[in-house]
Design a protein around this motif. Structure first.
Motif, mmCIF file in Angstrom:
data_model
loop_
_atom_site.group_PDB
_atom_site.id
_atom_site.type_symbol
_atom_site.label_atom_id
_atom_site.label_comp_id
_atom_site.label_asym_id
_atom_site.label_seq_id
_atom_site.Cartn_x
_atom_site.Cartn_y
_atom_site.Cartn_z
ATOM 1 N N THR A 1 15.296 29.410 45.510
ATOM 2 C CA THR A 1 16.184 30.408 46.314
ATOM 3 C C THR A 1 15.866 31.773 46.408
ATOM 4 N N MET A 2 15.438 32.441 45.340
ATOM 5 C CA MET A 2 15.185 33.928 45.096
ATOM 6 C C MET A 2 13.906 34.068 45.464
ATOM 7 N N PHE A 3 12.674 33.633 45.144
ATOM 8 C CA PHE A 3 11.392 33.652 45.659
ATOM 9 C C PHE A 3 11.489 33.202 47.414
ATOM 10 N N GLY A 4 12.143 32.325 47.810
ATOM 11 C CA GLY A 4 12.365 31.974 49.278
ATOM 12 C C GLY A 4 13.002 33.292 50.144
ATOM 13 N N ALA A 5 14.130 33.872 49.495
ATOM 14 C CA ALA A 5 14.672 34.896 49.885
ATOM 15 C C ALA A 5 13.584 36.135 50.279
ATOM 16 N N ALA A 6 12.984 36.327 49.206
ATOM 17 C CA ALA A 6 12.109 37.488 49.134
ATOM 18 C C ALA A 6 11.191 37.279 50.046
ATOM 19 N N VAL A 7 10.355 35.918 50.271
ATOM 20 C CA VAL A 7 9.451 35.765 51.359
ATOM 21 C C VAL A 7 9.937 35.934 52.566
ATOM 22 N N GLY A 8 11.395 35.614 52.770
ATOM 23 C CA GLY A 8 11.998 35.800 53.941
ATOM 24 C C GLY A 8 12.035 37.183 54.712
ATOM 25 N N VAL A 9 12.229 38.045 53.605
ATOM 26 C CA VAL A 9 12.237 39.508 53.973
ATOM 27 C C VAL A 9 10.922 39.991 54.383
ATOM 28 N N ARG A 10 9.836 39.424 53.909
ATOM 29 C CA ARG A 10 8.452 39.864 54.025
ATOM 30 C C ARG A 10 8.049 39.411 55.456
ATOM 31 N N ASP A 11 8.437 38.113 55.800
ATOM 32 C CA ASP A 11 7.928 37.378 56.719
ATOM 33 C C ASP A 11 9.169 37.356 57.954
ATOM 34 N N ALA A 12 9.887 38.255 57.702
ATOM 35 C CA ALA A 12 10.943 38.299 58.712
ATOM 36 C C ALA A 12 11.746 37.088 59.253
ATOM 37 N N GLY A 13 11.748 36.126 58.287
ATOM 38 C CA GLY A 13 12.481 35.123 58.573
ATOM 39 C C GLY A 13 14.018 34.739 58.224
ATOM 40 N N HIS A 14 14.548 35.944 57.954
ATOM 41 C CA HIS A 14 16.045 36.257 57.921
ATOM 42 C C HIS A 14 16.732 36.438 59.015
ATOM 43 N N ILE A 15 18.127 36.024 58.878
ATOM 44 C CA ILE A 15 18.519 36.386 60.203
ATOM 45 C C ILE A 15 19.305 37.835 60.102
ATOM 46 N N GLY A 16 19.825 38.517 61.147
ATOM 47 C CA GLY A 16 20.384 39.441 61.407
ATOM 48 C C GLY A 16 19.412 40.725 61.614
ATOM 49 N N LEU A 17 18.234 40.630 61.483
ATOM 50 C CA LEU A 17 17.430 42.053 61.854
ATOM 51 C C LEU A 17 17.120 42.160 63.202
ATOM 52 N N GLU A 18 17.227 40.940 63.845
ATOM 53 C CA GLU A 18 17.079 41.138 65.469
ATOM 54 C C GLU A 18 18.288 40.638 66.037
ATOM 55 N N SER A 19 19.046 41.432 66.439
ATOM 56 C CA SER A 19 20.078 41.473 67.069
ATOM 57 C C SER A 19 20.062 41.715 68.583
ATOM 58 N N ILE A 20 20.809 41.429 69.485
ATOM 59 C CA ILE A 20 20.977 41.918 70.613
ATOM 60 C C ILE A 20 21.002 43.274 71.048
ATOM 61 N N LEU A 21 21.846 44.285 70.232
ATOM 62 C CA LEU A 21 21.934 45.554 70.050
ATOM 63 C C LEU A 21 20.591 46.313 70.139
ATOM 64 N N VAL A 22 19.786 45.911 69.019
ATOM 65 C CA VAL A 22 18.437 46.413 69.045
ATOM 66 C C VAL A 22 17.617 45.962 70.149
ATOM 67 N N MET A 23 17.599 44.849 70.503
ATOM 68 C CA MET A 23 16.561 44.328 71.596
ATOM 69 C C MET A 23 16.790 45.233 73.197
ATOM 70 N N VAL A 24 18.315 45.561 73.195
ATOM 71 C CA VAL A 24 18.444 46.298 74.364
ATOM 72 C C VAL A 24 18.069 47.953 74.488
#
Length: 166
Positions: A60-83
């Motif tokens: 879980t922890m190593f997967g979470a860290a990789v998710g941050v690097r590869d931008a695979g986590h949720i929440g960083l790409e919101s509609i607000l940011v895109m517009v």
């Protein structure tokens, strides 16, 4: 700085994924043995569940860290940011990565303090230090901070962080 940080982070990220995959294989093996022991041998191995839980923490922890690097986590790409207009979007994205990096630092530091404080205690049925349960959290905190720094530098340089698997 980005020129040497990106290859190092990509290598660390791939290594973390290999460790996570090995951990998943370990979980499957241990749980399979536990089920076999319980239902076929009628002798449940008492250590299997504890070991599987340790593996889960590392995966879980190593997967979470990789998710941050590869931008695979949720929440960083919101509609607000895109517009948002491009000149505002970059500052918002930098702010997000700064906050994620601060979270990683706080998580890593506090997990290390916790790991150090429980090192003398043993995990029941395994005989290993209880600190082993908290070390992956501390390592993930450091990696999340490092990977967030890479994203911040890439945004400032106008570049994009490519996922580790490309």
């Amino acid at each position: 700085m980005l020129r040497w940080l990106t290859p190092i982070n990509a290598w660390i990220s791939r290594l973390c994924m290999y460790v996570a995959v090995a951990g998943l294989l370990g979980i499957v093996t241990v749980v399979t043995y536990q089920v076999f022991g319980r239902y076929v041998l009628n002798d449940t191995p008492t250590w299997a569940e504890s070991l599987a839980l340790v593996f889960v923490l590392y995966v879980t922890m190593f997967g979470a860290a990789v998710g941050v690097r590869d931008a695979g986590h949720i929440g960083l790409e919101s509609i607000l940011v895109m517009v948002m207009p491009e000149r505002h979007r970059i500052w918002f994205e930098i702010l997000i990565h700064v906050l994620v990096g601060i979270f990683g630092m706080v998580m890593g530091w506090n997990a290390w303090v916790l790991a150090e404080s429980v090192m003398p205690y043993k995990i029941p049925n395994l005989g290993l230090s209880e600190g082993l349960n908290h070390i992956p959290l501390a390592m993930a905190g450091v990696l999340i901070t490092l990977f967030s720094l890479e994203h911040i530098l890439a945004l400032i340089a106008g570049k994009e962080v490519r996922p580790s698997w490309h």
